[in-house]
Design an enzyme around this catalytic site. Structure first.
Site, short mmCIF file in Angstrom:
data_model
loop_
_atom_site.label_atom_id
_atom_site.label_comp_id
_atom_site.label_asym_id
_atom_site.label_seq_id
_atom_site.Cartn_x
_atom_site.Cartn_y
_atom_site.Cartn_z
N PHE A 178 18.54 33.66 26.23
CA PHE A 178 19.46 33.82 25.55
C PHE A 178 18.95 33.08 24.12
CE2 PHE A 178 21.26 33.08 29.22
CZ PHE A 178 22.23 33.82 29.80
N LYS A 194 19.46 35.54 38.24
CA LYS A 194 18.45 35.35 39.39
C LYS A 194 17.81 37.17 39.75
CE LYS A 194 19.68 33.72 43.34
NZ LYS A 194 20.23 34.69 43.84
N ALA A 208 25.07 32.93 50.89
CA ALA A 208 24.07 32.30 51.11
C ALA A 208 24.60 30.73 50.64
CB ALA A 208 23.25 32.36 50.10
N LYS A 215 32.85 36.98 40.09
CA LYS A 215 31.71 36.94 40.27
C LYS A 215 31.42 38.62 39.76
CE LYS A 215 27.63 35.52 42.61
NZ LYS A 215 26.64 36.75 43.11
N PHE A 250 22.48 31.98 45.85
CA PHE A 250 22.18 31.06 45.07
C PHE A 250 21.25 30.14 44.67
CE2 PHE A 250 26.54 32.04 46.99
CZ PHE A 250 27.69 32.65 46.36
N THR A 288 19.00 39.58 38.24
CA THR A 288 18.14 40.39 36.81
C THR A 288 16.65 40.34 36.95
OG1 THR A 288 20.37 40.00 35.65
CG2 THR A 288 18.48 40.04 34.66
N ARG A 322 19.90 42.24 48.33
CA ARG A 322 20.87 42.71 49.10
C ARG A 322 21.70 42.88 48.04
NH1 ARG A 322 23.62 36.39 49.03
NH2 ARG A 322 22.44 36.73 46.89
N TRP A 354 16.53 40.94 30.88
CA TRP A 354 17.89 41.63 30.54
C TRP A 354 17.92 42.47 29.08
CZ3 TRP A 354 21.62 42.19 26.73
CH2 TRP A 354 22.92 42.14 27.08
#
Length: 559
Positions: A384, A73, A275, A107, A303, A75, A96, A412
């Site tokens: 991916f 998210k 969140a 994480k 999230f 990224t 954030r 990415w």
């Protein structure tokens, strides 16, 4: 192709001085405060200068229900901002701030990944400009003033069994969840049960992110309920005369932080409430400032869309008077197959049946955004290498049922260039103008009805079960005249339900509300569900074990 870690890519980037990034936004020296060469704070008083200027378009990036397989998210948010700039738009992102707990836990950081990052990545993920330290200090000053008041005679008649204000530290430390302090004799305070929350779960963090200016912050801080007296009446920070000192600690933290992406585009990184236990959005000040400085602002909410996006709309937009122009829902083939029951070691193999079982999770979030909130949406598939054409086509077909476009995101590996398809579809979606933004509940709905509407409409629950403790707390909140406040659901991020084991789109479940907490300063009611905690713990092998620094001061192991 040589693989580079996120931190290696970030350390090889060619950054521009912060004042050059500020110049791109039209920010002069009067409103910029440098924190080293590549970070700066922007004075919130600049909003007065731009009060009557046009407001840009607001794009929210959210996601499906998170999985260990990854969605990307942040990224995607960074890459979309870079892509919009590549298309000639004046755009910036608003994120954030990371918490040290996840950085050293499981994480990792929150600065994006690959070639779609905000930099300097190490600084942002660690101490940055000291905002979280200031919030922690303010939280603990209030705790110290509360306990000192009791020690010095307790003129307010505080019931030491009904103290609700806890201490805070920005670290995952399960040992501090429940403690006893004030031991060692009369001179060391009054013995009582206490505990710590992680700093980003502190109401002070929520207050800072929802404040419009320093005066608003001071009033909100004054309204924070810290305890109840022997007559069961609330005792606030204002009654302890703490608001001025707390505002003094927070006055610089309230100023948004300006950094840049790897492609030297501007980014605000400011505020960091979780969140799953708070409202999960960056500060109102940063968002509003970005909207005055740019034509397009890309922001994110924590999230999945059931948590971050719902709170972004029902709490942040409600309070700040914001109307989003489009929503991007991030998903990945791997994550959807995880929701379909595939083990992590087999996610790279084509499995259309598993994908079919997992896609309902994505479709529920699409349904919520487009039908429940009435907003135009685009689904971004974080691609991916092992994703097959058959899998990608299946997702596109399913989303077409809702009239929602699907775009591949390759930010990415390619940065903004890999997000141009997504950017073009987002722009086209905005230009169509099909925006019927609405909120899930009304201010005048009862607290229970607000919780039911979120649970049934957004999560898909068949109903809500309230514990006797929660019912009693709701009655108390209503007696205090707080029933018009919005609700902030504290729920697991790993499921649409309150059971993290229920993946995809669960059915026939109930949401169990075990407690209600009043965040009168932030201005919302917290409904605590399931086993959610406000102080996480470290995993068996924490990320901290892989982080190091060499003799030149160069950090490794951050991600």
């Amino acid at each position: 192709m040589d693989y580079k870690s996120d931190i290696e890519i970030a350390q090889q980037a060619k950054l521009k001085p912060a004042y050059e990034i500020a110049e791109k936004l039209g920010i002069g020296e009067d409103h910029i405060e440098a924190y080293g060469k590549y970070k700066a704070k922007i004075d919130y008083n600049i909003l007065k200068k731009y009060k009557n200027s046009p407001t840009g378009k607001l794009i929210l990036v959210t996601a499906i229900t998170p999985t260990p397989a990854g969605e990307g998210k942040t990224t995607t948010t960074v890459g979309l901002g870079d892509a919009l700039n590549r298309l000639g738009k004046k755009a910036m992102i608003a994120l954030r701030e990371p918490s040290l707990g996840p950085v050293f836990g499981v994480k990792g950081g929150a600065a994006g990944g690959g070639y779609a990052q905000v930099v300097p990545m190490e600084d942002i993920n660690l101490h940055f400009t000291g905002d979280l330290h200031a919030i922690g200090a303010a939280n603990n000053l209030l705790a110290a003033m509360l306990d000192n008041h009791i020690h010095q005679g307790n003129a307010l008649g505080i019931d030491t069994r009904r103290i609700v204000w806890r201490r805070a530290v920005d670290m995952n430390d399960r040992q501090l969840r429940s403690i006893v302090n004030g031991l060692g004799g009369k001179g060391n305070g009054v013995p009582r049960e206490d505990g710590f929350d992680i700093t980003v779960a502190s109401e002070i963090m929520a207050v800072m992110c929802l404040s419009e200016d320093i005066s608003d912050l001071k009033q909100r801080v004054s309204n924070i309920i810290v305890a109840y007296n022997r007559d069961n009446e609330p005792v606030t920070a204002g009654r302890l005369n703490a608001q001025g000192a707390l505002a003094a600690l927070l006055k610089d933290a309230l100023k948004p932080n300006l950094v840049q992406t790897l492609e030297n585009n501007p980014a605000f990184v400011h505020g960091g409430p979780f969140a799953n236990i708070a409202h999960g959005c960056n500060s109102i000040i940063a968002t509003k400032m970005a909207l005055k400085l740019c034509d397009y602002v890309v922001t994110e909410a924590g999230f999945g869309a059931d948590l971050g996006a719902e709170k972004f709309f029902d709490i942040k937009c409600r309070k700040a008077g914001l109307t989003p122009d489009a929503v991007v829902i991030v998903a990945s083939v791997r994550a959807l197959k995880h929701h379909g029951g595939v083990s992590r070691d087999k996610l790279g193999q084509e499995d259309l049946d598993a994908l079919k079982r997992g896609i309902p999770n994505l479709l529920k979030h699409v349904e919520n955004i487009t039908q429940k909130f009435g907003l135009p949406a685009v689904v971004a598939i974080n691609k991916f290498p092992n994703d097959t054409d058959n899998e990608l086509e299946l997702i596109s077909q399913q989303c077409s049922r809702y009239g929602v476009e699907v775009a591949l995101s390759e930010v990415w590996g390619k940065g903004g260039k890999g997000g141009q398809e997504l950017a073009e579809k987002v722009l086209a979606t905005i230009e169509k103008g099909k925006n019927e933004f609405k909120l899930v509940y009304k201010d005048q709905d009862s607290i229970m009805d607000k919780i039911r509407k979120i649970s049934v409409e957004i999560y898909g629950a068949k109903g809500v079960v309230f514990s006797s403790k929660a019912v009693q707390a709701i009655r108390k909140a209503e007696e205090m005249g707080l029933s018009r406040l919005p609700v902030c659901m504290a729920k697991t991020q790993y499921s649409l339900s309150d059971d993290p084991k229920l993946l995809a789109r669960p059915e026939n479940f109930e949401i169990s509300v075990r407690d209600i907490r009043i965040s009168a300063g932030a201005g919302f009611i917290v409904a605590v569900t399931g086993d959610i905690m406000t102080m996480p713990g470290l995993p068996k092998v924490p990320a901290a074990e892989a982080i190091d620094v060499d003799s030149e001061g160069r950090i490794s192991g951050l991600f």
